[in-house]
Design an enzyme around this catalytic site. Structure first.
Site, mmCIF file in Angstrom:
data_model
loop_
_atom_site.group_PDB
_atom_site.id
_atom_site.type_symbol
_atom_site.label_atom_id
_atom_site.label_comp_id
_atom_site.label_asym_id
_atom_site.label_seq_id
_atom_site.Cartn_x
_atom_site.Cartn_y
_atom_site.Cartn_z
ATOM 1 N N HIS A 1 -53.080 -54.147 18.666
ATOM 2 C CA HIS A 1 -54.220 -54.066 19.453
ATOM 3 C C HIS A 1 -53.759 -54.745 20.888
ATOM 4 O O HIS A 1 -54.162 -54.401 21.655
ATOM 5 C CB HIS A 1 -55.326 -54.638 18.598
ATOM 6 C CG HIS A 1 -55.681 -53.918 17.482
ATOM 7 N ND1 HIS A 1 -55.778 -54.530 16.269
ATOM 8 C CD2 HIS A 1 -56.064 -52.637 17.329
ATOM 9 C CE1 HIS A 1 -56.337 -53.600 15.533
ATOM 10 N NE2 HIS A 1 -56.278 -52.547 15.952
ATOM 11 N N LYS B 1 -67.746 -48.936 6.884
ATOM 12 C CA LYS B 1 -66.215 -49.024 6.500
ATOM 13 C C LYS B 1 -66.242 -50.081 5.599
ATOM 14 O O LYS B 1 -66.873 -51.202 5.653
ATOM 15 C CB LYS B 1 -65.387 -49.255 7.843
ATOM 16 C CG LYS B 1 -64.978 -47.905 8.623
ATOM 17 C CD LYS B 1 -63.830 -48.103 9.250
ATOM 18 C CE LYS B 1 -63.437 -46.654 9.849
ATOM 19 N NZ LYS B 1 -62.148 -47.017 10.951
ATOM 20 N N SER C 1 -53.929 -52.898 11.022
ATOM 21 C CA SER C 1 -54.570 -53.896 10.316
ATOM 22 C C SER C 1 -54.357 -53.861 8.785
ATOM 23 O O SER C 1 -54.265 -54.903 8.240
ATOM 24 C CB SER C 1 -56.140 -53.794 10.602
ATOM 25 O OG SER C 1 -56.226 -53.906 12.011
ATOM 26 N N ARG D 1 -50.046 -44.640 17.617
ATOM 27 C CA ARG D 1 -48.596 -45.086 17.073
ATOM 28 C C ARG D 1 -47.742 -43.569 16.760
ATOM 29 O O ARG D 1 -47.282 -43.173 17.383
ATOM 30 C CB ARG D 1 -49.212 -45.640 15.828
ATOM 31 C CG ARG D 1 -49.723 -46.923 16.254
ATOM 32 C CD ARG D 1 -50.414 -47.786 15.025
ATOM 33 N NE ARG D 1 -51.690 -47.079 14.845
ATOM 34 C CZ ARG D 1 -52.618 -47.463 14.019
ATOM 35 N NH1 ARG D 1 -52.488 -48.659 13.172
ATOM 36 N NH2 ARG D 1 -53.589 -46.738 13.807
HETATM 37 P P1 ADP Z 1 -60.667 -47.518 14.402
HETATM 38 O O1 ADP Z 1 -61.170 -47.799 13.195
HETATM 39 O O2 ADP Z 1 -61.318 -47.267 15.571
HETATM 40 O O3 ADP Z 1 -59.461 -46.812 14.333
HETATM 41 P P2 ADP Z 1 -58.775 -49.719 14.871
HETATM 42 O O4 ADP Z 1 -58.934 -51.194 14.868
HETATM 43 O O5 ADP Z 1 -57.695 -49.250 13.418
HETATM 44 O O6 ADP Z 1 -60.006 -49.010 14.797
HETATM 45 O O7 ADP Z 1 -57.912 -49.272 16.105
HETATM 46 C C1 ADP Z 1 -58.491 -49.194 17.311
HETATM 47 C C2 ADP Z 1 -57.385 -48.606 18.099
HETATM 48 O O8 ADP Z 1 -56.255 -49.322 18.223
HETATM 49 C C3 ADP Z 1 -57.163 -47.220 17.562
HETATM 50 O O9 ADP Z 1 -57.017 -46.092 18.642
HETATM 51 C C4 ADP Z 1 -55.643 -47.378 16.848
HETATM 52 O O10 ADP Z 1 -54.856 -46.397 16.888
HETATM 53 C C5 ADP Z 1 -55.068 -48.360 18.056
HETATM 54 N N1 ADP Z 1 -54.101 -49.305 17.266
HETATM 55 C C6 ADP Z 1 -54.194 -49.844 16.180
HETATM 56 N N2 ADP Z 1 -52.862 -50.448 15.835
HETATM 57 C C7 ADP Z 1 -52.077 -50.132 16.761
HETATM 58 C C8 ADP Z 1 -50.752 -50.482 17.073
HETATM 59 N N3 ADP Z 1 -50.136 -51.274 16.142
HETATM 60 N N4 ADP Z 1 -50.163 -50.053 18.293
HETATM 61 C C9 ADP Z 1 -50.846 -49.071 19.251
HETATM 62 N N5 ADP Z 1 -52.190 -48.949 18.775
HETATM 63 C C10 ADP Z 1 -53.009 -49.481 17.624
#
Ligand code: ADP
Length: 161
Positions: free
Chosen positions: A19, A43, A130, A92
């Protein structure tokens, strides 16, 4: 010149270096970036909204062009309210694509003036999520490479409970 405002919405349960990478690179596109946690989504999260917000604030405290907040509004409505022209998301693997495409299409349908901007993850972080960090922490794996220090501490504390 008008300020370029963006939002980066996500669950951030918890914030990882993946992130953080998207945030740092995304900041090149915006003068002001809202990192926003929707609190109306059912969630199963490990951290409460308040805990996730407080970790985000701690990790991002040195950026004066970032505002961390939560919202009970629809993400696009929040974006419009704060005057954002775009929402930032990270991509990703191919597996993110279908979900993100659908989400951005729905958002476009609701508010056609707000763009979704994708940044591809740095390749060394493309496996990082995460959920994988939480799994690893549960089995006493070394998470220090994947999350900021405060997050690692909070995770270990949470998991011991
Ligand atoms: P959500 O439940 O909205 O997907 P997340 O916290 O899992 O929330 O992710 C928020 C955003 O960050 C999403 O667009 C996700 O694809 C992106 N993201 C999460 N981890 C990574 C990573 N390692 N590299 C790039 N983008 C990421």
């Amino acid at each position: 010149m008008e300020k370029r405002i963006g939002i980066y919405p996500g669950t951030f349960d918890p914030i990882t270096n993946g992130h953080l990478d998207i945030i740092q690179r995304g900041l090149k596109l915006f003068d002001l970036l809202y990192v926003v946690v929707p609190n109306n989504i059912q969630k199963n999260t490990l951290f409460t909204v308040e805990e996730r917000i407080s970790l985000l604030k701690e990790v991002l405290k040195d950026y004066d062009n970032i505002i961390v907040t939560s919202t009970d509004k629809l993400t696009v409505d929040f974006a419009e309210e704060v005057g954002a022209f775009a929402m930032l998301r990270g991509l990703r693997m191919v597996s993110d694509f279908e979900y993100e495409l659908q989400l951005s299409a729905i958002n476009k349908e609701i508010k056609k003036d707000i763009e979704t901007i994708f940044i591809m993850s740095s390749h060394d972080l493309s496996f990082l999520s995460s959920s994988s960090v939480k799994e690893l922490a549960k089995f006493n794996g070394d998470i220090s490479k994947f999350v900021p220090n405060v997050v690692a501490k909070a995770l270990l504390k949470k998991i011991k409970k």
